[in-house]
Design a protein around this motif. Sequence first.
Motif, PDB file in Angstrom:
ATOM      1  N   LYS A  33      13.392  13.036  -7.722  1.00 37.56           N
ATOM      2  CA  LYS A  33      12.397  13.843  -8.431  1.00 37.56           C
ATOM      3  C   LYS A  33      11.089  13.075  -8.447  1.00 37.56           C
ATOM      4  O   LYS A  33      11.088  11.847  -8.581  1.00 37.56           O
ATOM      5  N   THR A  92       0.445  21.416  -6.923  1.00 41.02           N
ATOM      6  CA  THR A  92       0.784  21.432  -8.341  1.00 41.02           C
ATOM      7  C   THR A  92      -0.475  21.576  -9.188  1.00 41.02           C
ATOM      8  O   THR A  92      -1.587  21.349  -8.719  1.00 41.02           O
ATOM      9  N   HIS A  98       6.913  13.122  -9.961  1.00 42.86           N
ATOM     10  CA  HIS A  98       5.994  13.654 -10.970  1.00 42.86           C
ATOM     11  C   HIS A  98       4.953  14.567 -10.317  1.00 42.86           C
ATOM     12  O   HIS A  98       4.383  14.221  -9.281  1.00 42.86           O
ATOM     13  N   SER A 134       4.479  10.321  -7.927  1.00 40.25           N
ATOM     14  CA  SER A 134       5.286   9.114  -8.103  1.00 40.25           C
ATOM     15  C   SER A 134       6.743   9.490  -8.398  1.00 40.25           C
ATOM     16  O   SER A 134       7.049  10.601  -8.839  1.00 40.25           O
ATOM     17  N   ALA A 158      10.021   9.953 -10.210  1.00 37.56           N
ATOM     18  CA  ALA A 158      10.501  10.122 -11.582  1.00 37.56           C
ATOM     19  C   ALA A 158      11.982   9.770 -11.669  1.00 37.56           C
ATOM     20  O   ALA A 158      12.466   9.323 -12.699  1.00 37.56           O
ATOM     21  N   ASP A 188       1.101  12.964  -9.930  1.00 35.05           N
ATOM     22  CA  ASP A 188       0.680  11.957  -8.956  1.00 35.05           C
ATOM     23  C   ASP A 188       1.671  11.719  -7.813  1.00 35.05           C
ATOM     24  O   ASP A 188       1.446  10.865  -6.972  1.00 35.05           O
ATOM     25  N   GLY A 193       8.020  19.597 -14.899  1.00 26.75           N
ATOM     26  CA  GLY A 193       7.088  18.514 -14.614  1.00 26.75           C
ATOM     27  C   GLY A 193       7.437  17.662 -13.401  1.00 26.75           C
ATOM     28  O   GLY A 193       6.802  16.635 -13.180  1.00 26.75           O
ATOM     29  N   THR A 194       8.442  18.084 -12.622  1.00 31.32           N
ATOM     30  CA  THR A 194       8.802  17.317 -11.434  1.00 31.32           C
ATOM     31  C   THR A 194       8.957  18.209 -10.210  1.00 31.32           C
ATOM     32  O   THR A 194       9.206  19.410 -10.315  1.00 31.32           O
ATOM     33  N   PRO A 216      -0.920  20.048 -12.761  1.00 34.00           N
ATOM     34  CA  PRO A 216      -0.399  19.338 -13.938  1.00 34.00           C
ATOM     35  C   PRO A 216      -1.053  19.769 -15.241  1.00 34.00           C
ATOM     36  O   PRO A 216      -0.384  19.869 -16.265  1.00 34.00           O
TER      37      PRO A 216
END
Length: 136
Positions: free
Chosen positions: A104, A67, A106, A111, A113, A109, A94-95, A69
């Motif tokens: 989903k 990704t 992020h 993490s 979502a 990082d 964004g996921t 970001p």
Amino acid sequence: MTHASTRRTILLTTGAVALAAGCGSESGGGSGAASQSAGSGGKELATTADIPVGGGTIFNNQKVVVTQPKKDEFKCFSAICTHQGCTVAKVANGTIDCPCHGSKFHIADGSVAHGPATRPLPAEKFEVRGNSIRLT
């Protein structure tokens, strides 16, 4: 004479086979060309231009997702959902999205979502060398 296999032997052998076989063409976009690295950085997954800002690209053969970001900030995660082991299917809004149960993650990082997953996607080792993104 037969030697018993140790966990280390199996892991080293499995890792060598995975490195030899794991880097072919990718799906989900990208340049479509994997090239042999001259250094210790492994094979090229993509160029930095192949990864959209605010999005990402899934590499099914390597089981990773890369990704971006923010401009010039790259991340690499396992493409295997931590909920039940499905391979994630898309990167949007964004996921990183899993098609099996709707989890989903992020893009910044890994993490969670949105569940049902409760654990983040594990980060994968990679490097950006020039405009080349490589697994390490």
